[in-house]
Design an enzyme around this catalytic site. Structure first.
Site, PDB file in Angstrom:
ATOM      1  CD  GLN A  17      -2.882   1.484   2.436  1.00 45.32           C
ATOM      2  OE1 GLN A  17      -3.220   2.493   2.646  1.00 45.32           O
ATOM      3  NE2 GLN A  17      -2.847   0.436   3.120  1.00 45.32           N
ATOM      4  CB  THR A  74      14.788  -7.550 -10.583  1.00 45.52           C
ATOM      5  OG1 THR A  74      14.414  -7.963  -9.376  1.00 45.52           O
ATOM      6  CG2 THR A  74      13.892  -6.800 -11.201  1.00 45.52           C
ATOM      7  CE  LYS A 136      10.445  -9.286   5.317  1.00 44.36           C
ATOM      8  NZ  LYS A 136      10.041 -10.294   4.814  1.00 44.36           N
ATOM      9  CD  GLU A 139      -1.784   2.197   8.055  1.00 42.42           C
ATOM     10  OE1 GLU A 139      -1.691   2.464   6.990  1.00 42.42           O
ATOM     11  OE2 GLU A 139      -1.986   3.020   9.075  1.00 42.42           O
ATOM     12  CG  ASP A 168       0.670   0.816   4.452  1.00 42.27           C
ATOM     13  OD1 ASP A 168       1.790   0.948   4.908  1.00 42.27           O
ATOM     14  OD2 ASP A 168      -0.225   0.114   4.632  1.00 42.27           O
ATOM     15  N   GLY A 247      -7.684  20.175  18.897  1.00 34.06           N
ATOM     16  CA  GLY A 247      -7.330  21.673  18.827  1.00 34.06           C
ATOM     17  C   GLY A 247      -7.747  22.421  20.002  1.00 34.06           C
ATOM     18  N   GLY A 248      -7.990  23.785  20.016  1.00 32.96           N
ATOM     19  CA  GLY A 248      -8.287  24.618  21.211  1.00 32.96           C
ATOM     20  C   GLY A 248      -9.709  24.877  21.263  1.00 32.96           C
TER      21      GLY A 248
HETATM   22  N1  CAO Z   1      11.877  -9.862  -9.405  1.00 34.33           N
HETATM   23  C1  CAO Z   1      12.482 -10.757  -8.528  1.00 34.33           C
HETATM   24  N2  CAO Z   1      12.407 -10.723  -7.170  1.00 34.33           N
HETATM   25  C2  CAO Z   1      11.862  -9.602  -6.481  1.00 34.33           C
HETATM   26  C3  CAO Z   1      11.053  -8.806  -7.502  1.00 34.33           C
HETATM   27  C4  CAO Z   1      11.254  -8.969  -8.912  1.00 34.33           C
HETATM   28  N3  CAO Z   1      10.332  -8.363  -9.864  1.00 34.33           N
HETATM   29  N4  CAO Z   1      10.205  -7.777  -6.517  1.00 34.33           N
HETATM   30  C5  CAO Z   1      10.517  -8.349  -5.476  1.00 34.33           C
HETATM   31  N5  CAO Z   1      11.318  -9.347  -5.530  1.00 34.33           N
HETATM   32  C6  CAO Z   1      11.601  -9.844  -4.109  1.00 34.33           C
HETATM   33  C7  CAO Z   1      12.762  -8.976  -3.344  1.00 34.33           C
HETATM   34  O1  CAO Z   1      14.238  -8.822  -3.929  1.00 34.33           O
HETATM   35  C8  CAO Z   1      12.944  -9.558  -2.004  1.00 34.33           C
HETATM   36  O2  CAO Z   1      13.817 -10.662  -1.820  1.00 34.33           O
HETATM   37  P1  CAO Z   1      14.772 -11.014  -1.038  1.00 34.33           P
HETATM   38  O3  CAO Z   1      14.044 -11.042   0.230  1.00 34.33           O
HETATM   39  O4  CAO Z   1      15.654 -12.182  -1.218  1.00 34.33           O
HETATM   40  O5  CAO Z   1      15.727  -9.884  -0.842  1.00 34.33           O
HETATM   41  C9  CAO Z   1      11.481 -10.512  -1.925  1.00 34.33           C
HETATM   42  O6  CAO Z   1      10.840  -9.893  -3.423  1.00 34.33           O
HETATM   43  C10 CAO Z   1      10.454  -9.673  -1.175  1.00 34.33           C
HETATM   44  O7  CAO Z   1      10.524  -8.418  -0.708  1.00 34.33           O
HETATM   45  P2  CAO Z   1      10.016  -7.930   0.529  1.00 34.33           P
HETATM   46  O8  CAO Z   1      10.972  -8.575   1.793  1.00 34.33           O
HETATM   47  O9  CAO Z   1      10.015  -6.619   0.578  1.00 34.33           O
HETATM   48  O10 CAO Z   1       8.494  -8.437   0.941  1.00 34.33           O
HETATM   49  P3  CAO Z   1       7.666  -9.281   2.194  1.00 34.33           P
HETATM   50  O11 CAO Z   1       6.592  -9.487   1.357  1.00 34.33           O
HETATM   51  O12 CAO Z   1       8.602 -10.103   2.757  1.00 34.33           O
HETATM   52  O13 CAO Z   1       7.721  -7.977   3.168  1.00 34.33           O
HETATM   53  C11 CAO Z   1       6.985  -5.672   3.596  1.00 34.33           C
HETATM   54  C12 CAO Z   1       6.667  -6.812   3.031  1.00 34.33           C
HETATM   55  C13 CAO Z   1       5.977  -4.661   3.338  1.00 34.33           C
HETATM   56  C14 CAO Z   1       6.733  -6.018   5.103  1.00 34.33           C
HETATM   57  C15 CAO Z   1       8.324  -5.079   3.520  1.00 34.33           C
HETATM   58  O14 CAO Z   1       8.438  -4.897   1.861  1.00 34.33           O
HETATM   59  C16 CAO Z   1       8.696  -3.981   4.195  1.00 34.33           C
HETATM   60  O15 CAO Z   1       8.885  -3.828   5.476  1.00 34.33           O
HETATM   61  N6  CAO Z   1       8.592  -2.687   3.431  1.00 34.33           N
HETATM   62  C17 CAO Z   1       8.901  -1.475   3.978  1.00 34.33           C
HETATM   63  C18 CAO Z   1       7.708  -0.781   4.737  1.00 34.33           C
HETATM   64  C19 CAO Z   1       6.704  -0.740   3.866  1.00 34.33           C
HETATM   65  O16 CAO Z   1       6.559   0.017   2.850  1.00 34.33           O
HETATM   66  N7  CAO Z   1       5.328  -1.325   4.439  1.00 34.33           N
HETATM   67  C20 CAO Z   1       4.082  -0.878   3.920  1.00 34.33           C
HETATM   68  C21 CAO Z   1       3.582  -2.093   3.341  1.00 34.33           C
HETATM   69  S1  CAO Z   1       2.071  -1.932   3.345  1.00 34.33           S
HETATM   70  O17 CAO Z   1       1.186  -2.147   4.628  1.00 34.33           O
END
Ligand code: CAO
Length: 415
Positions: A17, A74, A136, A139, A168, A247-248
């Site tokens: 998000q 990627t 990590k 929201e 978010d 607020g006030g």
């Molecule tokens: N091709 C290949 N790999 C890809 C890719 C692509 N197009 N897009 C993503 N990936 C991979 C990433 O490289 C990552 O790999 P590694 O773990 O090996 O480095 C993997 O996908 C997962 O990415 P992630 O760790 O960001 O995803 P997650 O689902 O485990 O975690 C979240 C999600 C939101 C907790 C985490 O991304 C985060 O903390 N983000 C920052 C804070 C944030 O934006 N939070 C708001 C989320 S909405 O509530």
């Protein structure tokens, strides 16, 4: 008509998000937003909270309007090469992966800056530098760590998170502002830069009035507009203020006609000092205009509970819309508690383009929230979210890849 951000190309490497709300805003302002997703699955939200089997969820479709979708692995060398050609041709890269994920993909700031010194690299992370920087965050974690939850709810209950997605979407807004500032600075400096919006910081920014109150509390030992005053006790930290105004001008949520069966038959009522005489007249308490116990804002702070109880006796005789009409005649600031059903059906929000009906090829019509920011020379047309990989070929051809190149990339699983 050209748009405010016409000509700006965004490499949208966001998911869930926070990041997508940022890039969606930039798309509405006219940027070409190219969303890069993992082949096969894409943004995890495509499959979350689904209401129609096999169809992109509303969670995804309402956060990714006006974008193009490219699928790219990627982590495959050829996929990374494609990503790098996108980096060379885009102005901004926006990402919100977990801390370290970009580096693990070989995409450090130094590497990106070398490929394209003009590129702005914008990131959402849960926390800024410090003890939690590697965590990590979703929201509600941000709402809790940013001070919002400890100050939300009623005094005798636990901390509460809000329905408004301040962690978010609130951070997405902050990031978008940082990106626009960096784009502007680049017009003078010619250089890109890093933009970081930590979710904890964004929530705290939205909670700044509570840090204000913390310091007032430490200085004076109490907060007179809070429901804990004058009878209750204050502790060391800002308490939960229920529905008190931040607020006030004291305010509270009051029951209206029909509250027994309608959970949203309520109105927010503010006893603004400037209209105190009008408030007294409307509720039939003219004596309060001159009565020493009620005549000044300072005196009223001692009696807020009985004052709102008396006003509520009046609001309970009216529907929230009737009360709105009467109170607005006297410029008394108030607002109906609108349900999501009422908002979805509101003709004025439809007219302003803030609630929009969009046609989607696999789900049909759905409602969405359009651009809440209105520019007179850059109107927003809300377009449906892309299907997974819908624009892979189109975008890669723009980058100079031939039909044969595309076939090879596809065979290798890079796209
Ligand atoms: N091709 C290949 N790999 C890809 C890719 C692509 N197009 N897009 C993503 N990936 C991979 C990433 O490289 C990552 O790999 P590694 O773990 O090996 O480095 C993997 O996908 C997962 O990415 P992630 O760790 O960001 O995803 P997650 O689902 O485990 O975690 C979240 C999600 C939101 C907790 C985490 O991304 C985060 O903390 N983000 C920052 C804070 C944030 O934006 N939070 C708001 C989320 S909405 O509530």
């Amino acid at each position: 008509m050209s748009k405010a951000l016409s000509g700006v190309r965004i490499l949208d490497f966001t998911h869930v998000q926070s990041g997508p709300t940022c890039t969606q805003l930039l798309a509405w302002l006219g940027a070409d937003v190219i969303k890069v997703e993992r082949p096969g699955e894409g943004d995890a939200t495509r499959g979350q909270l689904r209401d129609i089997p096999g169809v992109d969820s509303l969670y995804f479709t309402m956060l990714n309007h006006n974008k193009r979708s490219v699928t790219l692995n990627t982590k495959k060398p050829k996929g990374k090469q494609v990503l790098e050609s996108l980096i060379k041709q885009c102005d901004v890269l926006v990402e919100n992966f977990a801390p370290g994920a970009m580096e693990r993909m070989g995409l450090s700031w130094e590497h990106i800056h070398k490929l394209n010194p003009k590129m702005i690299v914008a990131s959402v992370k849960g926390f800024g530098p410090g003890r939690y920087e590697d965590c990590k965050v979703y929201e509600n974690v941000a709402q809790c760590a940013g001070g919002a939850a400890s100050t939300t709810g009623f005094e005798d209950g636990p901390p509460v998170v809000s329905g408004a997605q301040i962690g978010d979407s609130g951070t997405g807004l902050h990031l978008a502002l940082g990106i626009l500032a960096a784009l502007y600075q680049r017009t003078h400096s010619g250089r890109g830069q890093k933009v970081l919006a930590p979710m904890q910081d964004a929530v705290l920014n939205l909670c700044r009035v509570k840090l204000r109150d913390q310091q007032r509390l430490e200085r004076t030992g109490s907060l007179h507009e809070y429901p804990q005053y004058p009878d209750g006790k204050f502790g060391e930290a800002v308490p939960r203020a229920g529905n008190a105004s931040g607020g006030g001008q004291p305010g509270w949520i009051l029951r209206c006609k029909g509250w027994e069966t309608d959970p949203n038959a309520y109105i927010y009522f503010i006893t603004q000092a400037a209209v105190w005489p009008a408030v007294c007249k409307v509720i039939g308490e003219e004596g309060w205009i001159t009565d020493e116990a009620y005549a000044t804002p300072q005196a009223r702070l001692l009696h807020l509970k009985p004052i709102f109880a008396r006003i509520e006796q009046w609001t309970m005789t009216k529907t929230k819309f009737e009360a709105m009409e009467i109170l607005n005649e006297f410029d008394i600031p108030c607002g109906p508690i609108l349900s999501m059903k009422e908002i979805a059906e509101d003709p004025w929000l439809r007219k302003s383009g803030t609630v929009v009906e969009v046609e989607h090829p696999t789900r049909g019509k759905h409602l969405t929230v359009g651009n809440p920011i209105k520019l007179s020379d850059s109107p927003t047309e809300v377009l449906r979210a892309p299907l997974l990989g819908e624009h892979t070929d189109e975008v890669l051809r723009e980058l100079g890849y031939s039909a044969e190149d595309l076939e090879l990339l596809r065979a290798e699983g890079a796209i």
